[in-house]
Design an enzyme around this catalytic site. Structure first.
Site, PDB file in Angstrom:
ATOM      1  N   ASN A 206       0.845  -1.193   0.000  1.00 28.41           N
ATOM      2  CA  ASN A 206       0.000   0.000   0.000  1.00 28.41           C
ATOM      3  C   ASN A 206       0.880   1.244   0.000  1.00 28.41           C
ATOM      4  O   ASN A 206       2.101   1.145   0.074  1.00 28.41           O
ATOM      5  CB  ASN A 206      -0.956  -0.024   1.199  1.00 28.41           C
ATOM      6  CG  ASN A 206      -0.206  -0.035   2.509  1.00 28.41           C
ATOM      7  OD1 ASN A 206       0.461   0.921   2.855  1.00 28.41           O
ATOM      8  ND2 ASN A 206      -0.299  -1.152   3.244  1.00 28.41           N
ATOM      9  N   ARG A 207       0.251   2.415  -0.096  1.00 28.03           N
ATOM     10  CA  ARG A 207       1.003   3.647  -0.327  1.00 28.03           C
ATOM     11  C   ARG A 207       1.501   4.318   0.955  1.00 28.03           C
ATOM     12  O   ARG A 207       2.019   5.426   0.904  1.00 28.03           O
ATOM     13  CB  ARG A 207       0.129   4.639  -1.095  1.00 28.03           C
ATOM     14  CG  ARG A 207      -0.157   4.189  -2.510  1.00 28.03           C
ATOM     15  CD  ARG A 207      -1.087   5.184  -3.211  1.00 28.03           C
ATOM     16  NE  ARG A 207      -0.540   6.523  -3.212  1.00 28.03           N
ATOM     17  CZ  ARG A 207      -1.260   7.626  -3.395  1.00 28.03           C
ATOM     18  NH1 ARG A 207      -2.551   7.533  -3.583  1.00 28.03           N
ATOM     19  NH2 ARG A 207      -0.688   8.814  -3.382  1.00 28.03           N
TER      20      ARG A 207
END
Ligand code: CTP
Length: 406
Positions: A206-207
């Site tokens: 994920n970011r």
């Protein structure tokens, strides 16, 4: 912590840029106050870009915010580099004819100066007397050192290396936070985003950069706590004075948190992958093996926060929730429900989108407990993190008070 970097007008002013960058990378909230002549050596855009805060030398800018007093009052540390003979003289006299002067006079924070000047100036009785006066009042003087000066000459008077000035300054404050609101407390913070391997070279991730968790770890350190940072694939620097346990997967993060579950405060700021790949391949899977329409079989990960919260415990457990809900009432409702479902004491709720919330950006958070919203804050992650740590410290203090009363 909040650091004011004062810059006076000498050629070494350009080296202040390195100190500012180092302080920001270590997680500090840096406010730069140059003198007018410093701005002839180094540009305002450079200082604003590096410090990520507005920069002015003007006492009469933003008067409504009482900037000339506020900067000093709110500082945890003031570092002046370089400190010229003129600025040293003004400090010794207590002059307040510019923003740096008012900021320093309006502050109770430790003052660290790094003199830089030619050898003849440094040797002057007037300069030495002023330096002695400042030392006598508790100012920490770092350097100068002998070495190459501007032009062809060399000798005593060169500014100490920016890294050495920063290290000395940070050490001064470290010695003074033994009485901070989280002194003698152990805090563990998870940060970053976990990655779930698909095969040896690919992962699901994920970011999350880890910026928020690292800001909380930094604020807890500045409040005097012994801090362990369980960092999952961090994209930001680890602050000095914080112990790092580097992890990659959710299983590793869970194990590291378990090992530190007895800390006084447990903060789950990491973005944890809810699912992992069921059949991780030992070798790199080729396109031929994947086929034209591959499917990945996923399996659910344990909820680490719920596991830490729903056990027999006396410590404080804090969760985070990053939600994309646009409607405010619905956002709050999701937060309340999540807090109850996980069983944490506090939940920090913030809104994220494709362009907001990740990395080093401004943010808006609300802190929830079982009774509802107890605090909110808007600003850069460093200042928002301080509010979170304040709430944590207050809650811990209240609990200790309750136990002592019984
Ligand atoms: N969290 C955790 N373990 C997981 C998932 C989340 O410990 N497997 C923690 C996060 O670190 C955070 C909090 O739970 O502190 C909320 O994370 P979030 O992803 O919002 O929670 P989910 O339970 O995944 O909720 P949702 O159904 O909204 O995805």
């Amino acid at each position: 912590m909040r650091v004011v970097v004062g810059i006076s007008g000498g050629i070494a002013a350009y080296k202040a840029a390195l100190a500012i960058r180092e302080l920001v990378q270590a997680g500090h909230d840096v406010h730069v106050v140059p003198t007018a002549s410093a701005l002839r050596f180094i540009g305002r855009p450079t200082l604003e870009a590096l410090s990520r805060n507005p920069v002015t030398d003007e006492v009469f800018d933003d008067v409504a915010a009482v900037r000339h007093v506020a900067l000093g009052q709110q500082a945890d540390l003031i570092v002046v580099l370089p400190a010229t003979a003129n600025t040293i003289a003004k400090l010794a006299l207590g002059l307040a004819d510019d923003l740096l002067g008012t900021t320093i006079l309006a502050s109770r924070a430790p003052l660290v100066i790094a003199p830089a000047m030619h050898t003849e100036m440094w040797d002057q009785a007037a300069v030495q007397a002023n330096v002695a006066t400042l030392r006598g009042r508790g100012t920490i003087v770092v350097g100068p050192v002998a070495g190459q000066l501007t032009g062809t000459d060399s000798g005593m008077g060169r500014m100490a290396e920016p890294h050495d000035v920063v290290a000395a300054a940070v050490a001064v404050v470290a010695g003074r936070i033994a009485d901070g609101p989280l002194a003698r407390r152990r805090v563990v913070v998870s940060a970053g985003g976990t990655r779930e391997p698909i095969d040896p070279v690919r992962f699901l991730g994920n970011r999350s950069s880890g910026a928020m968790g690292v800001a909380v770890a930094t604020a807890a350190r500045d409040a005097g706590a012994a801090v362990t940072l369980v960092g999952a694939n961090l994209d930001v620097a680890v602050p000095d004075g914080v112990e790092l346990v580097a992890v990659e997967t959710t299983a590793q993060l869970a194990a590291a948190m378990e090992a530190h579950a007895s800390a006084d405060v447990v903060v789950m700021a990491a973005a944890v992958a809810d699912y992992r790949v069921a059949d991780v391949s030992d070798g790199k899977r080729s396109k031929e093996e994947w086929g034209a329409e591959p499917t990945l079989q996923l399996t659910e990960n344990p909820d680490i926060l719920a596991g830490l919260a729903q056990r027999d415990r006396t410590n404080l457990v804090v969760g985070f929730a990053a939600e994309t809900e646009d409607d405010d009432a619905a956002l709050l409702e999701r937060g309340r429900a999540k807090l109850a479902r996980k069983g944490a004491d506090l939940l920090v709720l913030n809104r994220v989108g494709h362009e907001t919330g990740f990395g080093d950006v401004g943010t808006h958070i609300r802190v929830l407990d079982a009774s509802g919203v107890i605090a909110e804050a808007t600003g850069q992650k460093a200042s928002v993190a301080r509010e979170i740590v304040d709430q944590v410290a207050q809650r811990l203090a209240a609990r200790t008070g309750t136990i002592q009363n019984h």
